[in-house]
Design a protein around this motif. Structure first.
Motif, PDB file in Angstrom:
ATOM      1  N   ARG A 102       0.826  -1.205   0.000  1.00 47.41           N
ATOM      2  CA  ARG A 102       0.000   0.000   0.000  1.00 47.41           C
ATOM      3  C   ARG A 102       0.862   1.257   0.000  1.00 47.41           C
ATOM      4  O   ARG A 102       1.970   1.274   0.558  1.00 47.41           O
ATOM      5  N   PRO A 103       0.385   2.358  -0.573  1.00 46.41           N
ATOM      6  CA  PRO A 103       1.118   3.625  -0.533  1.00 46.41           C
ATOM      7  C   PRO A 103       1.297   4.109   0.921  1.00 46.41           C
ATOM      8  O   PRO A 103       0.436   3.880   1.775  1.00 46.41           O
ATOM      9  N   GLY A 104       2.393   4.765   1.157  1.00 47.85           N
ATOM     10  CA  GLY A 104       2.633   5.338   2.480  1.00 47.85           C
ATOM     11  C   GLY A 104       3.119   4.350   3.517  1.00 47.85           C
ATOM     12  O   GLY A 104       3.105   4.645   4.712  1.00 47.85           O
ATOM     13  N   LEU A 105       3.575   3.180   3.088  1.00 51.35           N
ATOM     14  CA  LEU A 105       4.044   2.172   4.025  1.00 51.35           C
ATOM     15  C   LEU A 105       5.385   2.594   4.630  1.00 51.35           C
ATOM     16  O   LEU A 105       6.312   2.972   3.917  1.00 51.35           O
ATOM     17  N   ARG A 106       5.473   2.520   5.935  1.00 50.87           N
ATOM     18  CA  ARG A 106       6.675   2.922   6.664  1.00 50.87           C
ATOM     19  C   ARG A 106       7.169   1.741   7.481  1.00 50.87           C
ATOM     20  O   ARG A 106       6.377   1.080   8.149  1.00 50.87           O
ATOM     21  N   LEU A 107       8.449   1.468   7.425  1.00 49.44           N
ATOM     22  CA  LEU A 107       9.009   0.360   8.185  1.00 49.44           C
ATOM     23  C   LEU A 107       9.256   0.799   9.621  1.00 49.44           C
ATOM     24  O   LEU A 107      10.140   1.605   9.888  1.00 49.44           O
ATOM     25  N   ARG A 108       8.442   0.268  10.541  1.00 48.93           N
ATOM     26  CA  ARG A 108       8.612   0.547  11.969  1.00 48.93           C
ATOM     27  C   ARG A 108       8.516  -0.777  12.721  1.00 48.93           C
ATOM     28  O   ARG A 108       7.638  -1.581  12.456  1.00 48.93           O
TER      29      ARG A 108
END
Length: 437
Positions: A102-108
């Motif tokens: 998905r757009p805006g995926l951030r690895l946290r």
């Protein structure tokens, strides 16, 4: 620890050998990656993949073996892929969401009790591996990347009104105290606090102040007494140095960290990363004073053709009440470090940092440091984490632009992290040991 993987090469009569050292390390540690027993001048592709929940990230780079059949990532240039030139940690910071995410995926890291498991593979030739799952490989291994160091304790906190997590290094201490905060997405992200504790600090994180446990669901009013209560509790612990706390914050959290520094003598040092130096989104209360927030300017929103949002210009701090919303940083007695990327598309971080420094200079203060990074964006994380130029903000339900160019942003993360550690060791840790670098 040296991990050696020997896998029978597909399509070759010899064995390639992949060496990774250390194979288990903290996320801010560098690793050495070497491929041996290749043919002289053989082209290969190094491919890294990891999964966190349903999120999938990967990277790749093209190399050519030297005349002895070796690739040494720390010494030889990548010839193509997601980065080029010599970069020891390029496979880590250049990671991108796999195709179809998905757009805006951030690895946290959501669960710091487990590591990121990074699968590293060597493929024959120079190939584009993004989205490919079943390509033949010559050698493979898995690398563990931890935020939580060996022996670090994680303790959930419910003390009075305070909600969060305490991380304590191994040993008896007393440890220097740090409070860690993030921004307007709310909740409780623990990864930076765990890493700080792994480097020797007693860290209260991520001091939650809304959208967590029994705290308010939305950020309506921010009561600075809540953070003072948290600092008092942390400093009261027997294995924590009692003289004062360090505070590190990102985005919305920065205005709270600066307000603590301005109004509480128990703050020994403060670090503000990519944040405002004015009160935003909700009024701030402390003692008998209510500090107004800067007005929201909807026409300042800029939408891209894809529907992504640039929010740099949504606050008006040029006239009242916006001018009164600026944090009174000139009252702070402790040292303050500002960390700002010049390409921050979420906050005008450089502008706000310089505004605060201007106030301090006007009052004869010199207790400030500015780390200003060209081509760095908003989400300046610990080292070697993937650059995130677009992230989903669950409170606003938008994909927001963060800005930054990957390699420059990665350099900013590495440089700022080590300077933040040194800053806290110098100004918060009375033992001031350098043994945990």
């Amino acid at each position: 620890m040296l991990q050696i993987v020997r896998i029978q090469c597909r399509k070759m009569s010899t064995q390639a050998r992949l060496l990774v050292s250390p194979a288990t390390a903290l996320v801010d540690d560098k690793v050495d990656i070497t491929v041996e027993r290749l043919a002289p001048r053989q082209p290969v592709t190094l491919h890294a993949r990891l999964s966190e929940g349903t999120a999938r990230f990967q990277s790749y780079a093209h190399y050519r073996a030297d005349d002895t059949g070796r690739v040494v990532v720390a010494k030889q240039p990548s010839l193509g892929g997601l980065y080029t030139d010599v970069d020891q940690m390029g496979l880590f910071w250049s990671m991108q969401p796999s195709p179809g995410q998905r757009p805006g995926l951030r690895l946290r890291k959501k669960d710091v009790s487990t590591p990121f498991l990074v699968d590293v593979r060597v493929h024959e030739g120079h190939v584009d591996v993004m989205g490919e799952e079943n390509l033949p490989w010559l050698a493979t291994t898995t690398v563990e990347r931890w935020y939580l160091g060996h022996g670090v304790k994680r303790v959930p906190v419910r003390e009075g009104r305070v909600r969060g997590t305490l991380f304590l290094p191994p040993g008896d201490g007393p440890f220097a105290a740090v409070i860690d905060m993030f921004g307007s997405t709310g909740g409780l992200a623990e990864y930076r606090a765990a890493l700080l504790a792994s480097r020797g600090f007693a860290v209260l994180r991520a001091l939650a102040f809304f959208a967590y446990d029994d705290l308010p669901k939305e950020m309506v009013n921010v009561d600075l007494h809540y953070f003072e209560e948290a600092a008092d509790w942390l400093l009261s612990l027997p294995n924590v140095q009692s003289h004062g706390v360090g505070v590190v914050a990102t985005s919305k959290g920065v205005e709270i960290a600066l307000s603590m520094a301005a109004h509480m003598d128990k703050v020994a040092a403060a670090v503000g990363i990519s944040g405002y130096t004015a009160v935003t989104a909700a009024p701030l209360r402390y003692k008998d004073t209510v500090f107004p927030c800067a007005p929201w300017v909807p026409e300042g929103l800029v939408f891209t053709e894809e529907g992504y949002v640039d929010v740099r210009n949504v606050l008006d701090t040029t006239k009242e009440p916006g001018i009164k919303a600026y944090v009174q940083v000139e009252k702070a007695q402790c040292p303050i470090m500002f960390v700002a990327g010049e390409d921050d598309l979420s906050t005008k971080a450089v502008f706000f940092a310089n505004q605060a420094i201007g106030r301090m200079k006007a009052h004869g203060k010199t207790n400030y440091t500015l780390l200003q990074y060209p081509k760095a964006g908003h989400l300046i994380e610990p080292p070697y984490m993937p650059h995130c130029a677009l992230y989903y903000h669950r409170v606003f339900d938008w994909c927001m632009l963060a800005g930054g160019e990957p390699r420059s942003h990665a350099a900013a993360q590495e440089d700022s992290w080590h300077k933040i550690l040194s800053f806290f060791r110098t100004h918060v840790d009375k033992n001031n040991t350098q043994s945990r670098l």
